[in-house]
Enzyme design. Structure first.
Site, PDB file in Angstrom:
ATOM      1  N   SER A  29       0.842  -1.214   0.000  1.00 11.28           N
ATOM      2  CA  SER A  29       0.000   0.000   0.000  1.00 11.28           C
ATOM      3  C   SER A  29       0.867   1.250   0.000  1.00 11.28           C
ATOM      4  O   SER A  29       0.615   2.217  -0.735  1.00 11.28           O
ATOM      5  CB  SER A  29      -0.889   0.015   1.249  1.00 11.28           C
ATOM      6  OG  SER A  29      -1.787  -1.055   1.211  1.00 11.28           O
ATOM      7  N   GLY A 101      -5.951  -3.891  -7.940  1.00 12.11           N
ATOM      8  CA  GLY A 101      -7.100  -3.030  -7.648  1.00 12.11           C
ATOM      9  C   GLY A 101      -6.645  -1.722  -7.034  1.00 12.11           C
ATOM     10  O   GLY A 101      -7.187  -0.652  -7.343  1.00 12.11           O
ATOM     11  N   ARG A 129     -13.482  -7.015 -11.487  1.00  3.65           N
ATOM     12  CA  ARG A 129     -13.749  -6.357 -10.196  1.00  3.65           C
ATOM     13  C   ARG A 129     -14.546  -5.052 -10.370  1.00  3.65           C
ATOM     14  O   ARG A 129     -14.429  -4.391 -11.387  1.00  3.65           O
ATOM     15  CB  ARG A 129     -12.416  -6.109  -9.464  1.00  3.65           C
ATOM     16  CG  ARG A 129     -11.726  -7.423  -9.140  1.00  3.65           C
ATOM     17  CD  ARG A 129     -10.427  -7.228  -8.422  1.00  3.65           C
ATOM     18  NE  ARG A 129     -10.610  -6.692  -7.078  1.00  3.65           N
ATOM     19  CZ  ARG A 129      -9.617  -6.332  -6.276  1.00  3.65           C
ATOM     20  NH1 ARG A 129      -8.359  -6.443  -6.691  1.00  3.65           N
ATOM     21  NH2 ARG A 129      -9.858  -5.878  -5.074  1.00  3.65           N
ATOM     22  N   SER A 174     -13.540   0.758   2.490  1.00  3.99           N
ATOM     23  CA  SER A 174     -12.518   0.580   1.455  1.00  3.99           C
ATOM     24  C   SER A 174     -11.527   1.732   1.435  1.00  3.99           C
ATOM     25  O   SER A 174     -11.882   2.873   1.131  1.00  3.99           O
ATOM     26  CB  SER A 174     -13.178   0.460   0.068  1.00  3.99           C
ATOM     27  OG  SER A 174     -12.191   0.613  -0.935  1.00  3.99           O
ATOM     28  N   GLN A 176      -9.219   1.955  -0.690  1.00  4.01           N
ATOM     29  CA  GLN A 176      -8.995   2.328  -2.091  1.00  4.01           C
ATOM     30  C   GLN A 176      -9.973   3.401  -2.521  1.00  4.01           C
ATOM     31  O   GLN A 176      -9.601   4.368  -3.190  1.00  4.01           O
ATOM     32  CB  GLN A 176      -9.120   1.090  -2.991  1.00  4.01           C
ATOM     33  CG  GLN A 176      -8.011   0.076  -2.756  1.00  4.01           C
ATOM     34  CD  GLN A 176      -8.210  -1.212  -3.527  1.00  4.01           C
ATOM     35  OE1 GLN A 176      -9.184  -1.368  -4.263  1.00  4.01           O
ATOM     36  NE2 GLN A 176      -7.300  -2.154  -3.346  1.00  4.01           N
ATOM     37  N   ASP A 327      -6.931  -8.320   4.357  1.00  8.91           N
ATOM     38  CA  ASP A 327      -6.164  -9.158   3.426  1.00  8.91           C
ATOM     39  C   ASP A 327      -5.643 -10.438   4.083  1.00  8.91           C
ATOM     40  O   ASP A 327      -5.052 -11.291   3.405  1.00  8.91           O
ATOM     41  CB  ASP A 327      -4.977  -8.362   2.863  1.00  8.91           C
ATOM     42  CG  ASP A 327      -5.433  -7.276   1.900  1.00  8.91           C
ATOM     43  OD1 ASP A 327      -6.541  -7.394   1.340  1.00  8.91           O
ATOM     44  OD2 ASP A 327      -4.683  -6.296   1.712  1.00  8.91           O
ATOM     45  N   LYS A 354     -12.368  -9.150  -3.759  1.00 10.09           N
ATOM     46  CA  LYS A 354     -10.910  -8.947  -3.821  1.00 10.09           C
ATOM     47  C   LYS A 354     -10.379  -9.558  -5.133  1.00 10.09           C
ATOM     48  O   LYS A 354     -11.146  -9.783  -6.056  1.00 10.09           O
ATOM     49  CB  LYS A 354     -10.248  -9.578  -2.589  1.00 10.09           C
ATOM     50  CG  LYS A 354     -10.659  -8.895  -1.284  1.00 10.09           C
ATOM     51  CD  LYS A 354     -10.128  -7.492  -1.224  1.00 10.09           C
ATOM     52  CE  LYS A 354     -10.540  -6.801   0.050  1.00 10.09           C
ATOM     53  NZ  LYS A 354     -10.173  -5.393   0.069  1.00 10.09           N
TER      54      LYS A 354
HETATM   55  C1  S3P Z   1      -5.588  -1.430  -0.104  1.00 13.02           C
HETATM   56  C2  S3P Z   1      -6.875  -1.466   0.370  1.00 13.02           C
HETATM   57  C3  S3P Z   1      -7.615  -2.710   0.568  1.00 13.02           C
HETATM   58  C4  S3P Z   1      -6.714  -3.945   0.504  1.00 13.02           C
HETATM   59  C5  S3P Z   1      -5.731  -3.865  -0.619  1.00 13.02           C
HETATM   60  C6  S3P Z   1      -4.834  -2.649  -0.449  1.00 13.02           C
HETATM   61  C7  S3P Z   1      -4.934  -0.113  -0.259  1.00 13.02           C
HETATM   62  O1  S3P Z   1      -8.586  -2.818  -0.449  1.00 13.02           O
HETATM   63  O2  S3P Z   1      -7.506  -5.109   0.368  1.00 13.02           O
HETATM   64  O3  S3P Z   1      -4.919  -5.016  -0.668  1.00 13.02           O
HETATM   65  O4  S3P Z   1      -3.698  -0.065  -0.421  1.00 13.02           O
HETATM   66  O5  S3P Z   1      -5.640   0.897  -0.180  1.00 13.02           O
HETATM   67  P1  S3P Z   1     -10.058  -2.182  -0.302  1.00 13.02           P
HETATM   68  O6  S3P Z   1      -9.957  -0.725  -0.403  1.00 13.02           O
HETATM   69  O7  S3P Z   1     -10.828  -2.773  -1.462  1.00 13.02           O
HETATM   70  O8  S3P Z   1     -10.573  -2.667   1.019  1.00 13.02           O
END
Ligand code: S3P
Length: 449
Positions: A29, A101, A129, A174, A176, A327, A354
């Protein structure tokens, strides 16, 4: 990119006692965000300890294609010469985010408020996704998007030439989505406000502040209210990426279920929004300790010591902890198979969207190895067979999902018979040194080309 090549099956045989030091790679991340924020700063950001997994390399290529100069100096040392907020150029090719993602959603956010058009694609997993969770809030800034049915990639995003700032409550937990809105807010005049009802990983907030953006976070009755002032000049940073707790999970969990093991995993980020697995394992009775607790780059860091733990018990994992270990449920379900009693995991619907439907993928593979799993839309439960009680012997599909592949490789280390995945190549997306690192500790992994 992953998932475009030939699948390579991988088998994990019962391991020797796992011993030694497991130096896992940099945080995924934080690595993505270092490259993206570095691309928006004015001047040179220096990054050490960058995760050189396929996901992050795809983000590096994307930033390069959008005008930043991204240089690999070797050994995890990178530099990014940024173009300034609002300075991203329109790439002349499709941006392929591979399996990631995080990569695609953050980059959509960052370009959404610039007058450029970008077409995104990914591998077979990413192209399934949901992207509407990001394009819906981006539309509030004035961004347009057109993708395949169901809001899937490939998708073209037309950035807003005159963006308006937004106030947005994230409907799903989320990081993300939260981060995409914040990154879009960077190039909108005025204040963008993002509200999350459940706290998710807060690397974007911390790093935006580090790069000099004006950002505040308040805990209110509505939730966590994050307010960002748009159009700052971001200052380049020197970033030492901490080691990834989500990667540390694999050697830690492997040591807990493999007789005779004693493994030290040094320098792991224990940001409270990421560390839920380790507290859950302790609640189960794992012999897992945090040594040499310290602070590095504003983040709590510790060396994790994990020893074989034959007395673990199944527990009800608190749903309010889900976001901080989202995760890690696949590998937790493997540990739960070696505990005594049932482990109940609730509030985990997000696992279904995921890199794979992780509840379904793990349930199938666990059952193929003799473990009983029950599941519903938002929950699943694993009935443990006790230490030494997992039969193994099954072949599992990894569904282009690195964490599914690694979880079953961990399972094989403690099971009676070897465990096979149909494709081990997705592991390279997040943990390219998984096989040599685990082998050095005592794992017996075999790939069949
Ligand atoms: C992440 C957010 C998570 C996580 C992903 C990394 C990030 O996803 O599962 O591996 O770096 O912001 P989500 O935002 O879909 O929960």
């Amino acid at each position: 990119m992953s998932g475009h090549g030939t699948p390579i099956p991988m088998t994990s045989h019962r391991a020797d006692p796992l011993t030694g030091i497991a130096e896992v790679p940099g945080d995924k991340s934080i690595s993505h965000r270092s490259l993206i924020l570095g691309a928006l700063a004015v001047g040179e950001t220096k990054i050490s300890g960058l995760l050189e997994g396929e996901d992050v390399l795809d983000t590096a290529k994307a930033m390069q294609a959008m005008g930043a100069e991204v240089i690999n100096h070797g050994g995890g040392n990178w530099s990014v010469h940024g173009v300034g907020v609002g300075g991203l150029a329109e790439p002349d090719q499709v941006i392929d985010c591979g399996n990631s993602g995080t990569g695609v959603r953050l980059i959509m956010g960052v370009m959404a408020t610039s007058p450029i058009t970008v077409t995104f694609t990914g591998d077979a997993s990413l192209n399934k996704r949901p992207m509407a969770r990001v394009t819906d809030p981006l539309a509030l800034f004035g961004t347009q998007s057109v993708g395949r049915s169901g809001g899937r990639l490939p998708m073209t995003i037309v950035g807003a030439a005159e963006p308006t700032p937004v106030r947005y409550t994230v409907p799903v937990p989320s990081a993300q989505v939260k981060s995409a809105v914040l990154l879009a807010g960077l190039n909108a005049p005025g204040q963008t406000v993002v509200i999350e009802k459940e706290a998710t990983r807060d690397h974007s907030e911390r790093m935006l502040a580090g790069f000099g953006a004006e950002i505040t976070v308040e805990d209110t009755d509505e939730g966590r209210v994050i307010t960002l002032t748009g159009q700052p000049e971001l200052k380049p940073q020197v970033i030492a990426v901490p080691r990834d707790p989500s990667s540390a999970a694999f050697p830690v969990c492997a040591a807990l279920i493999t007789p005779g093991s004693d493994v030290l995993v040094p320098g792991i980020g224990l940001n409270p929004t990421r560390a839920g697995l380790f507290y859950t394992l302790q609640d189960m009775g794992a012999d897992l300790t945090f040594e040499n607790m310290r602070e590095e780059g504003g983040e709590p860091v510790a060396d994790l010591r994990a020893r074989y733990s034959p007395n673990m018990k199944g527990i009800d994992v608190p749903p309010e902890r889900a976001a901080s270990m989202i995760d890690e449920y696949p590998v937790l379900s493997v540990v739960a198979s070696f505990a005594t009693g049932k482990t109940m995991m609730t509030g985990v619907k997000e696992l279904r969207v995921k890199e794979s439907d992780r509840i379904d993928a793990m349930a199938r593979g666990l059952r193929a190895n003799g473990v009983m799993v029950e599941e519903g839309d938002d929950w699943w439960a694993v009935t443990g067979l006790g230490p030494e009680g997992v039969p193994g012997g099954g072949t599992c599909e990894s569904f282009l999902d690195h964490r599914i592949a690694m979880s079953f490789m961990v399972m094989g280390m403690g099971a009676q018979k070897p465990v096979t995945v149909d494709d081990g190549t997705p592991i390279a997306t997040s943990f390219p040194i998984f096989t040599p690192l685990m082998t050095t500790l005592g794992a017996r992994l075999e790939t069949t080309a």
